[in-house]
Design a protein around this motif. Sequence first.
Motif, PDB file in Angstrom:
ATOM      1  N   VAL A 145      -0.069 -18.051 -19.026  1.00 49.85           N
ATOM      2  CA  VAL A 145      -0.264 -18.789 -20.272  1.00 49.85           C
ATOM      3  C   VAL A 145       1.041 -18.779 -21.056  1.00 49.85           C
ATOM      4  O   VAL A 145       1.862 -17.859 -20.894  1.00 49.85           O
ATOM      5  CB  VAL A 145      -1.414 -18.154 -21.097  1.00 49.85           C
ATOM      6  CG1 VAL A 145      -1.033 -16.762 -21.580  1.00 49.85           C
ATOM      7  CG2 VAL A 145      -1.834 -19.044 -22.248  1.00 49.85           C
ATOM      8  N   GLU A 146       1.238 -19.783 -21.880  1.00 52.21           N
ATOM      9  CA  GLU A 146       2.416 -19.815 -22.738  1.00 52.21           C
ATOM     10  C   GLU A 146       2.207 -18.917 -23.955  1.00 52.21           C
ATOM     11  O   GLU A 146       1.073 -18.658 -24.369  1.00 52.21           O
ATOM     12  CB  GLU A 146       2.706 -21.242 -23.191  1.00 52.21           C
ATOM     13  CG  GLU A 146       3.145 -22.165 -22.068  1.00 52.21           C
ATOM     14  CD  GLU A 146       3.512 -23.547 -22.565  1.00 52.21           C
ATOM     15  OE1 GLU A 146       4.068 -24.329 -21.774  1.00 52.21           O
ATOM     16  OE2 GLU A 146       3.239 -23.836 -23.748  1.00 52.21           O
ATOM     17  N   ALA A 147       3.294 -18.465 -24.523  1.00 51.19           N
ATOM     18  CA  ALA A 147       3.220 -17.648 -25.734  1.00 51.19           C
ATOM     19  C   ALA A 147       2.428 -18.390 -26.810  1.00 51.19           C
ATOM     20  O   ALA A 147       2.587 -19.598 -26.997  1.00 51.19           O
ATOM     21  CB  ALA A 147       4.614 -17.326 -26.226  1.00 51.19           C
ATOM     22  N   VAL A 159       2.630 -14.000 -19.637  1.00 50.65           N
ATOM     23  CA  VAL A 159       2.830 -14.824 -20.824  1.00 50.65           C
ATOM     24  C   VAL A 159       4.268 -15.298 -20.820  1.00 50.65           C
ATOM     25  O   VAL A 159       5.202 -14.493 -20.887  1.00 50.65           O
ATOM     26  CB  VAL A 159       2.525 -14.042 -22.108  1.00 50.65           C
ATOM     27  CG1 VAL A 159       2.637 -14.960 -23.328  1.00 50.65           C
ATOM     28  CG2 VAL A 159       1.142 -13.408 -22.040  1.00 50.65           C
ATOM     29  N   SER A 160       4.451 -16.596 -20.733  1.00 55.72           N
ATOM     30  CA  SER A 160       5.794 -17.165 -20.696  1.00 55.72           C
ATOM     31  C   SER A 160       6.278 -17.466 -22.112  1.00 55.72           C
ATOM     32  O   SER A 160       5.499 -17.830 -22.991  1.00 55.72           O
ATOM     33  CB  SER A 160       5.805 -18.431 -19.854  1.00 55.72           C
ATOM     34  OG  SER A 160       4.977 -19.413 -20.440  1.00 55.72           O
ATOM     35  N   LYS A 209       1.723 -12.798 -26.495  1.00 54.01           N
ATOM     36  CA  LYS A 209       3.174 -12.691 -26.598  1.00 54.01           C
ATOM     37  C   LYS A 209       3.735 -12.324 -25.219  1.00 54.01           C
ATOM     38  O   LYS A 209       3.035 -11.716 -24.398  1.00 54.01           O
ATOM     39  CB  LYS A 209       3.535 -11.602 -27.607  1.00 54.01           C
ATOM     40  CG  LYS A 209       2.935 -11.797 -28.989  1.00 54.01           C
ATOM     41  CD  LYS A 209       3.260 -10.623 -29.895  1.00 54.01           C
ATOM     42  CE  LYS A 209       2.638 -10.810 -31.271  1.00 54.01           C
ATOM     43  NZ  LYS A 209       2.955  -9.665 -32.171  1.00 54.01           N
ATOM     44  N   PRO A 210       5.006 -12.654 -24.981  1.00 53.78           N
ATOM     45  CA  PRO A 210       5.600 -12.280 -23.682  1.00 53.78           C
ATOM     46  C   PRO A 210       5.474 -10.787 -23.386  1.00 53.78           C
ATOM     47  O   PRO A 210       5.318 -10.401 -22.220  1.00 53.78           O
ATOM     48  CB  PRO A 210       7.058 -12.708 -23.850  1.00 53.78           C
ATOM     49  CG  PRO A 210       7.002 -13.860 -24.799  1.00 53.78           C
ATOM     50  CD  PRO A 210       5.915 -13.497 -25.775  1.00 53.78           C
TER      51      PRO A 210
END
Length: 128
Positions: free
Chosen positions: A12-14, A126-127, A88-89
């Motif tokens: 998932v994205e940040a 998390v990217s 968060k990353p």
Amino acid sequence: QVQLAESGGGLVEAGGSLRVSCAASGRTYSDNYALGWFRQAPGKEREFVVAIDSNGGGATYADAVKDRFTISIDKAKNTVVLQMNNLKPEDTAVYYCAAALIAARGMALLPVDAIIYWGEGTLVTVSS
């Protein structure tokens, strides 16, 4: 013996959200146990994330995830769900389900080596 099976996780994205679940089976705990989540990032030690009592009370969170993660339990299905928001990353890790004959607040204080029952883990990435 207790078997714990995780599901969910992924990439998932940040700022995004993910949900991971853990189904407990095998020897039946009648009362007074906790289900929880730990995580282990690459090159780091496994750390406590959150735990909940088997009766659905006593939710205990690590400071790093408080106000972003929510744990809940479906007693009928013996399943605990972790909803992770605003990821968060630094949340990137393998997330492990754990069970122990102790209150949730006690699981937060237990040495990792003292916990007997673990799932196999599910990867959350998390990217940025």
